[in-house]
Design an enzyme around this catalytic site. Structure first.
Site, PDB file in Angstrom:
ATOM      1  N   VAL A 134      -7.255  -0.125   2.852  1.00  0.00           N
ATOM      2  CA  VAL A 134      -6.910  -0.703   1.550  1.00  0.00           C
ATOM      3  C   VAL A 134      -6.393  -2.131   1.711  1.00  0.00           C
ATOM      4  O   VAL A 134      -6.825  -3.045   0.990  1.00  0.00           O
ATOM      5  CB  VAL A 134      -5.871   0.179   0.828  1.00  0.00           C
ATOM      6  N   TYR A 159       0.242  -9.575   9.391  1.00  0.00           N
ATOM      7  CA  TYR A 159      -0.740 -10.504   8.841  1.00  0.00           C
ATOM      8  C   TYR A 159      -1.476 -11.354   9.864  1.00  0.00           C
ATOM      9  O   TYR A 159      -2.404 -12.081   9.506  1.00  0.00           O
ATOM     10  CB  TYR A 159      -0.061 -11.390   7.790  1.00  0.00           C
ATOM     11  N   GLU A 174       7.063  -7.721   7.197  1.00  0.00           N
ATOM     12  CA  GLU A 174       6.909  -7.362   8.603  1.00  0.00           C
ATOM     13  C   GLU A 174       5.952  -8.377   9.235  1.00  0.00           C
ATOM     14  O   GLU A 174       4.760  -8.372   8.938  1.00  0.00           O
ATOM     15  CB  GLU A 174       6.348  -5.946   8.743  1.00  0.00           C
ATOM     16  N   THR A 211      -6.883  -4.250   4.191  1.00  0.00           N
ATOM     17  CA  THR A 211      -7.976  -5.114   4.641  1.00  0.00           C
ATOM     18  C   THR A 211      -8.890  -5.493   3.482  1.00  0.00           C
ATOM     19  O   THR A 211      -9.309  -6.650   3.345  1.00  0.00           O
ATOM     20  CB  THR A 211      -8.789  -4.419   5.741  1.00  0.00           C
ATOM     21  N   VAL A 215       0.877  -1.174   0.000  1.00  0.00           N
ATOM     22  CA  VAL A 215       0.000   0.000   0.000  1.00  0.00           C
ATOM     23  C   VAL A 215       0.912   1.220   0.000  1.00  0.00           C
ATOM     24  O   VAL A 215       1.842   1.300   0.809  1.00  0.00           O
ATOM     25  CB  VAL A 215      -0.931   0.021   1.225  1.00  0.00           C
ATOM     26  N   ARG A 259      -6.406   3.448   5.591  1.00  0.00           N
ATOM     27  CA  ARG A 259      -7.686   3.750   4.935  1.00  0.00           C
ATOM     28  C   ARG A 259      -8.422   2.461   4.560  1.00  0.00           C
ATOM     29  O   ARG A 259      -9.348   2.492   3.760  1.00  0.00           O
ATOM     30  CB  ARG A 259      -7.450   4.627   3.706  1.00  0.00           C
ATOM     31  N   PHE A 272       8.724 -16.184  -2.561  1.00  0.00           N
ATOM     32  CA  PHE A 272       7.860 -15.917  -3.706  1.00  0.00           C
ATOM     33  C   PHE A 272       7.205 -14.562  -3.541  1.00  0.00           C
ATOM     34  O   PHE A 272       6.265 -14.221  -4.181  1.00  0.00           O
ATOM     35  CB  PHE A 272       6.802 -17.028  -3.875  1.00  0.00           C
TER      36      PHE A 272
END
Length: 407
Positions: A93, A123, A119, A95, A84, A91, A407
């Site tokens: 995005v 997640y 990071e 999610t 992002v 904002r 990947f």
């Protein structure tokens, strides 16, 4: 203006990749690296976020087959290139892109999703748990000797062009895949991923050594050398990209070969299994500077199907009460019955034995992270005495799970 989400068109590739590079904040990838990513990229599995004409969010997915405990390969979505732009943080995005991805994975019938995280803290709120770890080492070969088991002197080493050896290296890799959970069955195009030129500053070209035993190739190592000189003399570094072997003797011989390369005093490797045999081949483990970090992050998209796809070290019968607010179709009680031959996992109305978030279930899924340890941290609640120890023993696997490449 509202954010619009849509698939990526092939002609937008370079613009997309530019935004990915900017999102990660690093220098631009060399052209061969970008070309390799383009070769394996799946445009139909990409979500992009746009603010008017500005591309502000990216999220891709690869179609993988992941080895799970027991040796089966399970259909898996490999989440990749998630960014992002800094102008559009907080904002919703990320999610929104995660929501679209997981809904799509479920529709495709992929019971598992995986990613490697820039990071790790990001997640967990989307249900991903750390499922594998990777061993790192910087071995001082001027102070560390490598043990040579009987037969190592008979292993022949042969330097070859990495591209010409690709097919045989892939055959060895494919033979190893069923034996360790977390490894990916190589999909078309991915066989050249390990051949991209080295990115270390000042490094020489990629080299490949084949290890032959009785005239047959039984192992390989791909590496590059960064030369360096100090007042005391040569001080080069061997950057080990990958090393695999079908036999313990061949594996030891490959390490001894690397440690004996002229004008070098260090082997640097960033991704080996946490239980790698190299730890037992060295004379001084302290001078190997071993460390570990998180590897594969695992998300169960379909709890029942995922748990039924693997086997269990000892017989297990347990009812999980799973909490999954982001994918509510997983929430509720699931009864797992399994052993070393197979398993079933179905919805249940029986009293729960263990309560946990889907994140912890994902972390334990490949058998490398202990449910008991997570229980000691308060992340798994035991509702029936003895259930935690029994389930933990059943989930753990040997060898430890491991993702061999990113990947």
């Amino acid at each position: 203006m509202a954010i619009e989400y849509r698939a990526l068109a092939p002609e937008q590739w370079d613009h997309f990749f530019d935004r990915v590079e900017r999102g990660f904040g690093g220098p631009a990838d060399p052209r061969p690296h970008r070309e390799q990513w383009h070769r394996v990229f799946e445009f139909g599995r990409t979500t992009t976020a746009w603010d008017g004409e500005e591309l502000i969010g990216t999220a891709g997915a690869f179609t993988f087959r992941l080895t799970v405990p027991g040796g089966s390969a399970v259909g898996t979505a490999g989440v990749t290139m998630v960014t992002v732009q800094p102008t559009h943080r907080r904002r919703g995005v990320l999610t929104a892109m995660m929501r679209r991805q997981l809904d799509a994975f479920r529709e495709r019938g992929e019971p598992v999703a995986v990613l490697t995280a820039s990071e790790p803290a990001i997640y967990g709120r989307f249900g991903y748990g750390i499922g594998t770890r990777q061993l790192r080492a910087s071995i001082d070969t001027s102070r560390v000797a490598f043990f040579a088991p009987e037969g190592a002197d008979a292993v022949r080493m042969r330097l070859v062009d990495p591209a010409q050896a690709r097919e045989r290296c892939e055959e060895i890799y494919a033979e190893l895949v069923p034996g360790r959970a977390g490894m990916l069955v190589r999909q078309p195009g991915w066989d050249t991923q390990a051949l991209v030129p080295p990115s270390q500053p000042g490094s020489g070209p990629l080299l490949c050594v084949l290890a032959e035993q009785d005239g047959r190739v039984r192992g390989y190592a791909r590496y590059s050398v960064t030369p360096s000189w100090s007042p005391a003399g040569a001080d080069g570094t061997i950057h080990l990209r990958d090393i695999e072997a079908l036999d313990p003797v061949v594996y030891a011989a490959l390490w001894r070969y690397l440690a004996g390369i002229d004008l070098s005093t260090q082997i640097s490797v960033h991704n080996r299994p946490i239980d790698d045999a190299v730890q037992h081949l060295v004379s001084d483990v302290r001078r190997c500077n071993l460390s570990f970090r998180d590897g594969l992050h695992v998300r169960l998209v379909d709890v029942g199907e995922a748990l039924a796809a693997r086997t269990y070290t000892v017989p297990v019968e347990v009812v999980f009460d799973v909490e999954d607010p982001f994918c509510p179709w997983n929430s509720g009680r699931w009864k797992l019955v399994g052993d070393a031959k197979g398993a079933s996992c179905e919805r249940s109305t029986e009293p729960a034995d263990l309560a946990l978030d889907v994140r912890e279930l994902g972390a334990a899924y490949l058998g490398g992270l202990s449910l008991r340890a997570m229980g000691a941290a308060g992340l798994v609640r035991e509702l029936r005495e003895g259930a935690l120890a029994a389930a933990s023993a059943a989930f753990l696997t040997d060898p430890a799970p491991w993702l061999p490449h990113g990947f």
